[in-house]
Design a protein around this motif. Structure first.
Motif, PDB file in Angstrom:
ATOM      1  N   VAL A  42      19.371  -7.397 -31.297  1.00 39.97           N
ATOM      2  CA  VAL A  42      19.307  -6.345 -31.717  1.00 39.97           C
ATOM      3  C   VAL A  42      18.458  -5.203 -31.646  1.00 39.97           C
ATOM      4  N   ALA A  72      25.265  -1.262 -30.725  1.00 45.07           N
ATOM      5  CA  ALA A  72      25.754  -2.590 -30.306  1.00 45.07           C
ATOM      6  C   ALA A  72      26.363  -2.384 -30.536  1.00 45.07           C
ATOM      7  N   MET A  94      20.853  -3.503 -27.298  1.00 42.69           N
ATOM      8  CA  MET A  94      20.253  -5.053 -27.293  1.00 42.69           C
ATOM      9  C   MET A  94      19.358  -5.057 -26.213  1.00 42.69           C
ATOM     10  N   ALA A 154      28.629  -9.757 -27.456  1.00 37.51           N
ATOM     11  CA  ALA A 154      27.475 -10.138 -26.702  1.00 37.51           C
ATOM     12  C   ALA A 154      26.802 -11.638 -26.098  1.00 37.51           C
TER      13      ALA A 154
END
Length: 144
Positions: A78, A84, A134, A91
């Motif tokens: 990240v 994020a 990310m 994710a």
């Protein structure tokens, strides 16, 4: 009777004070939400939060993370926790989906060279992941 009430009040006040102090370790960011408002990010260090009003929504690791998938490994991290935070729970699945899509689109001319295909996958995934805060740092494909 009065001393019992005083002791109980002191213990409750101490417990509330202890629950209010959060120690955020190095390399992490905590996303805290207060009564449904947008997240506030707490960086490494000691912070005071209100246990009744504040809720830690996410503990975001800023170090590198590893995701295994059928056929290889993706190393990612990240870069922008404020961006994020919205997708951090999804994710791994988001990265896995991007890997599968990028593998389908990978040029067959480089299939013999895993490193070239890994680099191509990394660039393809970073196109969509950068907007989400990310970054894929490396892709390693298993031997066929």
């Amino acid at each position: 009777m009065l001393t019992t009430a005083l002791i109980v009040t002191t213990v409750l006040a101490f417990a509330f004070a202890m629950a209010s102090v959060r120690r955020i370790p190095e390399g992490q960011v905590y996303s805290v939400r207060r009564l449904g408002r947008g997240p506030a990010l707490l960086t490494a260090g000691t912070h005071v939060v209100l246990p009744v009003l504040d809720r830690v929504a996410h503990k975001i690791d800023l170090g590198g993370q590893v995701l295994r998938f059928e056929g290889g490994t993706v190393y990612w991290q990240v870069l922008e926790p404020e961006v994020a935070d919205e997708v951090i729970d999804e994710a791994p699945e988001l990265i896995r989906t991007n890997v599968v899509a990028a593998l389908r689109d990978a040029s067959t001319a480089h299939q013999a060279d895993r490193r070239a295909v890994g680099t191509q996958l990394k660039h393809a995934m970073n196109g969509s992941l950068r907007a989400r805060g990310m970054l894929v740092t490396r892709v390693e494909l298993d031997a066929a």
